[in-house]
Design an enzyme around this catalytic site. Structure first.
Site, short mmCIF file in Angstrom:
data_model
loop_
_atom_site.label_atom_id
_atom_site.label_comp_id
_atom_site.label_asym_id
_atom_site.label_seq_id
_atom_site.Cartn_x
_atom_site.Cartn_y
_atom_site.Cartn_z
N ASP A 112 -2.59 -17.82 1.42
CA ASP A 112 -4.08 -18.39 0.74
C ASP A 112 -4.57 -19.57 1.64
OD1 ASP A 112 -1.85 -19.53 -0.17
OD2 ASP A 112 -2.52 -20.24 -1.93
N LYS A 125 3.48 -15.27 1.53
CA LYS A 125 3.52 -16.04 0.34
C LYS A 125 5.01 -16.58 -0.12
CE LYS A 125 0.35 -16.85 -2.30
NZ LYS A 125 -0.07 -18.12 -2.60
N ASP A 152 -5.43 -7.11 5.42
CA ASP A 152 -6.57 -6.36 5.25
C ASP A 152 -7.58 -7.53 4.79
OD1 ASP A 152 -8.32 -4.38 4.64
OD2 ASP A 152 -6.94 -3.80 2.85
N TYR A 194 0.81 -1.11 -0.03
CA TYR A 194 -0.03 -0.10 -0.06
C TYR A 194 0.77 1.23 0.06
CZ TYR A 194 -3.94 -3.24 1.03
OH TYR A 194 -5.00 -3.94 1.15
N ASP A 202 -10.78 -9.21 7.43
CA ASP A 202 -12.14 -8.95 7.30
C ASP A 202 -13.07 -10.22 6.95
OD1 ASP A 202 -12.27 -6.21 6.88
OD2 ASP A 202 -13.05 -6.05 5.05
#
Ligand code: NAD
Length: 369
Positions: A225, A192, A249, A141, A253
């Site tokens: 993942d 990852k 992020d 970001y 959620d």
């Protein structure tokens, strides 16, 4: 008595409505010997209306001086057309940046009384209590270059850059390990590393910190993942999850939805311990926004806001027993069948914001008697 300075920034929409209930809880603790001193200021759209910016320098000075900032929510359609740099959200972003809040803590707790509101089966979520620790100030970001270039011939190229330095991974890993020691002593680090260099470094640094400083905590590594999959397959296997800004992020959620409503979710953002006092800069806020669709109606759920204050008690003021008391008062209120509209189900009693605050304070009285 230790005096602690709280800066309240209620913000816009339902922010002031839910913050009112926090003020009542603070008063309850002060009447029993706590020494919270409250200051209140503007942030977001209301600050833009007053000063033409989403947070003023004077408010920032107060935030930097406070022991903790308690933040409501900002934004709303009224400010959709204000210039980008002074939009309401810019106030929150400046607070996070200037207070150097690099660690975002999002608990996902499923109250027994609300297990039916989850999208997962009751037995998978009942009693769920996990903590997601998201790196908040680095990663893709913020990494440079971050551009869209015109390649000509109708083609463009967009570039975001994922960057992490060792110190950024070390400090967030420490937050996760420290938290785990106060909980169930287990950290799952998600990255990852199979496809990203930042993942390789993330994995290396978290493992090294673990070996060097926290060998007593159990550490697992999971690809992010697969972690998402496990969060909806068997969420109770986790205690503390630590991950980068982007994955955090999304994963936070996903975890949030395991617990039912957005009106129930608190969060904390922490900075580095200050030299001398060892106290971290901190901002506590509900996960929800300013909910303009229900603002001013007195029906917003104040639980996320109150639970955010409970996190402040726990993480900024070392008042774990008092934080437990607030959490128990919330659970007892839900057990009684009292609900704001967002979490109401057939057979429960629908009440408004202030009545929910009163019900929680009644439980504080009862539980502490
Ligand atoms: P939102 O969280 O404000 O609302 C989403 C939905 O959930 C709405 O239907 C709302 O009524 C409901 N809801 C949210 N909180 C609730 C509560 N405590 N009790 C009962 N119902 C609740 O998200 P949105 O609608 O996407 O955004 C509205 C505004 O808030 C926008 O301006 C957005 O930019 C801003 N926003 C601010 C923050 C923040 O201040 N941290 C976070 C998210 C969104």
């Amino acid at each position: 008595m230790v005096i602690s300075n709280l800066l309240l920034l209620p913000g816009d929409g339902i922010g002031p409505e839910v913050m009112n209930e926090v003020k009542r809880i603070v008063a309850w603790f002060n009447a029993r010997g706590a020494g919270f001193e409250l200051e209140e200021d503007l942030v977001g759209g209301c600050a833009y209306d007053a000063h033409g910016e989403a947070v003023s320098d004077a408010t920032m000075d107060r935030a930097l001086a406070a022991d903790a900032v308690i933040f409501g929510a900002v934004g709303g359609p009224k400010w959709d057309r204000v210039p980008y740099e002074v939009r309401p959200e810019a106030g929150l972003l400046r607070l996070r940046k200037d207070l150097e809040l690099f660690a975002n803590l999002r608990p996902a707790i499923c109250f027994t009384a609300l297990a039916e509101s989850s999208s997962l089966k009751r037995d998978l979520v009942e009693g769920l209590d996990i903590m997601i620790v998201r790196e908040l100030t680095g990663g893709v970001y913020f990494g440079q270059p971050k551009v869209i270039t015109d390649l000509g011939g109708g083609h463009k190229r967009a570039i975001d850059t994922q960057v992490y330095d060792t110190f950024e991974i070390e400090r967030i890993a420490r937050v996760a390990f420290e938290l785990a020691r106060k909980r169930n002593n287990k950290v799952t680090s998600m990255d990852k590393r199979n496809v990203m260099k930042t993942g390789v470094l993330w994995n290396e640094v978290v493992s090294a910190i673990h070996q060097r400083e926290y060998p007593d905590v159990t550490l697992d590594h999971m690809l992010a993942d697969a972690g998402g999959m496990q969060l909806v397959r068997a969420p109770k296997q986790f205690d503390v999850i630590v991950t980068d800004n982007l994955f955090g992020d999304m994963l936070s959620d996903i975890a949030a939805m395991l617990t039912g409503s957005i009106g129930m979710l608190p969060s904390a953002s922490l900075g580095l311990p200050a030299a001398g006092t060892g106290k971290r800069r901190a901002l506590y806020e509900p996960v929800h926004g300013s909910a303009p669709d229900i603002a001013g109606k007195g029906i917003a759920n104040p639980i996320a806001m109150i639970a955010s204050f409970a996190m402040a008690l726990r993480y900024s003021f070392d008042m774990g027993a008092e934080a437990d008391l607030v959490d128990e008062a919330i659970a007892a209120t839900l057990d009684e069948g009292l609900r704001t509209g967002d979490i109401a189900t057939p057979g429960t009693t629908k009440i408004g914001t202030a009545a929910m605050g009163t019900a929680i304070i009644d439980k504080l009285d009862r539980l502490s008697a």
